[in-house]
Write an enzyme that holds these catalytic residues in place. Sequence first.
Site, mmCIF file in Angstrom:
data_model
loop_
_atom_site.group_PDB
_atom_site.id
_atom_site.type_symbol
_atom_site.label_atom_id
_atom_site.label_comp_id
_atom_site.label_asym_id
_atom_site.label_seq_id
_atom_site.Cartn_x
_atom_site.Cartn_y
_atom_site.Cartn_z
ATOM 1 N N CYS A 65 18.872 26.249 -6.233
ATOM 2 C CA CYS A 65 18.328 27.513 -6.750
ATOM 3 C C CYS A 65 19.345 28.656 -6.746
ATOM 4 C CB CYS A 65 17.085 27.910 -5.960
ATOM 5 S SG CYS A 65 15.745 26.722 -6.141
ATOM 6 N N HIS A 121 15.817 35.731 -6.760
ATOM 7 C CA HIS A 121 15.322 34.400 -7.111
ATOM 8 C C HIS A 121 13.822 34.338 -6.851
ATOM 9 C CE1 HIS A 121 14.574 30.200 -7.254
ATOM 10 N NE2 HIS A 121 14.489 30.045 -5.935
ATOM 11 N N ASN A 154 8.583 28.995 -9.584
ATOM 12 C CA ASN A 154 9.992 28.881 -9.193
ATOM 13 C C ASN A 154 10.688 27.949 -10.187
ATOM 14 O OD1 ASN A 154 12.443 28.196 -8.031
ATOM 15 N ND2 ASN A 154 11.630 27.974 -5.960
HETATM 16 O O1 UT7 Z 1 13.698 27.865 -4.283
HETATM 17 C C1 UT7 Z 1 14.211 27.355 -3.076
HETATM 18 C C2 UT7 Z 1 13.695 28.096 -1.964
HETATM 19 N N1 UT7 Z 1 12.298 27.803 -1.722
HETATM 20 C C3 UT7 Z 1 11.620 28.640 -1.015
HETATM 21 O O2 UT7 Z 1 12.119 29.664 -0.655
HETATM 22 C C4 UT7 Z 1 10.205 28.270 -0.605
HETATM 23 C C5 UT7 Z 1 9.954 28.840 0.763
HETATM 24 N N2 UT7 Z 1 8.673 28.496 1.350
HETATM 25 C C6 UT7 Z 1 7.500 28.952 0.857
HETATM 26 O O3 UT7 Z 1 7.427 29.626 -0.151
HETATM 27 C C7 UT7 Z 1 6.263 28.653 1.657
HETATM 28 O O4 UT7 Z 1 6.631 28.113 2.896
HETATM 29 C C8 UT7 Z 1 5.294 27.684 0.943
HETATM 30 C C9 UT7 Z 1 4.644 28.388 -0.230
HETATM 31 C C10 UT7 Z 1 6.043 26.445 0.490
HETATM 32 C C11 UT7 Z 1 4.182 27.270 1.906
HETATM 33 O O5 UT7 Z 1 3.518 28.414 2.397
HETATM 34 P P1 UT7 Z 1 3.301 28.626 3.958
HETATM 35 O O6 UT7 Z 1 2.535 29.848 4.109
HETATM 36 O O7 UT7 Z 1 4.652 28.577 4.619
HETATM 37 O O8 UT7 Z 1 2.406 27.401 4.347
HETATM 38 P P2 UT7 Z 1 2.737 26.167 5.322
HETATM 39 O O9 UT7 Z 1 3.709 25.250 4.693
HETATM 40 O O10 UT7 Z 1 3.033 26.690 6.686
HETATM 41 O O11 UT7 Z 1 1.331 25.478 5.335
HETATM 42 C C12 UT7 Z 1 0.162 26.141 5.868
HETATM 43 C C13 UT7 Z 1 -1.033 25.227 5.688
HETATM 44 C C14 UT7 Z 1 -0.749 23.814 6.168
HETATM 45 O O12 UT7 Z 1 -1.928 23.321 6.764
HETATM 46 P P3 UT7 Z 1 -2.067 23.291 8.377
HETATM 47 O O13 UT7 Z 1 -0.943 22.434 8.885
HETATM 48 O O14 UT7 Z 1 -1.973 24.730 8.806
HETATM 49 O O15 UT7 Z 1 -3.421 22.692 8.586
HETATM 50 C C15 UT7 Z 1 -0.484 23.046 4.899
HETATM 51 O O16 UT7 Z 1 -0.798 21.683 5.008
HETATM 52 O O17 UT7 Z 1 -1.354 25.111 4.299
HETATM 53 C C16 UT7 Z 1 -1.420 23.731 3.948
HETATM 54 N N3 UT7 Z 1 -1.008 23.601 2.548
HETATM 55 C C17 UT7 Z 1 -1.871 23.756 1.541
HETATM 56 N N4 UT7 Z 1 -3.165 24.039 1.504
HETATM 57 C C18 UT7 Z 1 -3.760 24.138 0.293
HETATM 58 C C19 UT7 Z 1 0.228 23.352 2.052
HETATM 59 N N5 UT7 Z 1 0.199 23.350 0.706
HETATM 60 C C20 UT7 Z 1 -1.090 23.584 0.372
HETATM 61 C C21 UT7 Z 1 -1.759 23.717 -0.862
HETATM 62 N N6 UT7 Z 1 -3.079 23.985 -0.859
HETATM 63 N N7 UT7 Z 1 -1.119 23.611 -2.041
#
Ligand code: UT7
Length: 339
Positions: free
Chosen positions: A118, A257, A287
């Site tokens: 990215c 980005h 993204n």
């Molecule tokens: O371009 C390259 C750089 N990329 C980035 O910068 C991406 C950086 N990361 C992010 O944008 C975020 O971390 C995400 C959007 C990928 C995820 O958001 P988050 O707030 O960090 O969520 P998380 O990964 O900590 O997940 C929280 C919960 C989890 O459940 P538990 O373990 O708390 O029960 C996930 O399993 O949300 C769950 N989860 C979802 N729930 C519903 C993960 N994806 C989904 C989904 N729908 N699509």
Amino acid sequence: MRGPDGTGAPTAVIGGLGSWLPPNVVGNADLAARLDTTEDWIAGRTGILERRICDPDTLTSDIATTAGARALRSADEDGAEAVVLATTTPDRTCPASAPLVAARLGLSGAAFDIAAVCTGFLYGLAVAAGLVVSGTADRVLLIAADRFSTLTDPQDRTTVPIFGDGAGAVLLRRGRAGDPGALGPVILGSDGAQRDLITVRPSGVASPEPGGARAGYFEMQGRKVFRHAVERMGEAAADALAAAGWDVADVDRLVAHQANARITANVADRLGLPAERRVENIARVGNTAAASIPILLAQAADEGRLRTGHRVLMTAFGGGLTWGATTVLWPDVKPRTDD
Ligand code: UT7
């Protein structure tokens, strides 16, 4: 910056801008219908409402060629001496996709790919600027094109909602600091020790590093990546401002980005930039990896959110890990977002 005699240091200037997005719009409701997710989760955690996805027959070289042709037309140029393509989804592992793109544009100069995920557009800007300032090329066409829909596991709710496909391009010419379109110094960094945070492990070939069950699919440790993204983009952006001799108060527009609306807000807050100086399009495109910044530049310029003379701060972060930032004095260019 201009020196006392009115001249600035040699640099590259943006002379044209183009972008391409697939016509196929995939909304959050479409994803909620087939994955274990909800419209509210995607919108609330990422800021994304919809993304554009290529049809399966469309290759990265196809979308790169269209964006490149548009940038050339925007710059009123019929060619360039070099084509640099930033992508993580080349048509083939070998050869690079840039020579094919160049050939389709009727060009036979230098052509090569850059792999910085990215951050590819910012790495590409540094390399392309080096080519023009060194005299290797008078004009460089820098294209960033990615089709992450080919990398994500269609069943993976943690990655599918985040990414969209698209391409953007700029035409760079030689100029001087202070000219319209002039790039500032480009700050770049990497941390390969963190390569597992964003990765696609090898599949289908004999490899000393077998990929296991997830081979061939995009994997991301989202929460850790989030933290690194905010810190690295914030630091790189501050370093780019210092290198350009600008204060935060000089910045008219932040173009970060588009990885997550919450990441962009955090980066802006760290820098002390108010919300009205951020330009964003993540809600509509998600993204788009390396293509994220040039697609946003083209849309923002088209819609008047970026205007001639604006002091623009750009920053990006991606797999590698890689990150970067630079500045540009926004030129008087009409972006081409259609044919
Ligand atoms: O371009 C390259 C750089 N990329 C980035 O910068 C991406 C950086 N990361 C992010 O944008 C975020 O971390 C995400 C959007 C990928 C995820 O958001 P988050 O707030 O960090 O969520 P998380 O990964 O900590 O997940 C929280 C919960 C989890 O459940 P538990 O373990 O708390 O029960 C996930 O399993 O949300 C769950 N989860 C979802 N729930 C519903 C993960 N994806 C989904 C989904 N729908 N699509």
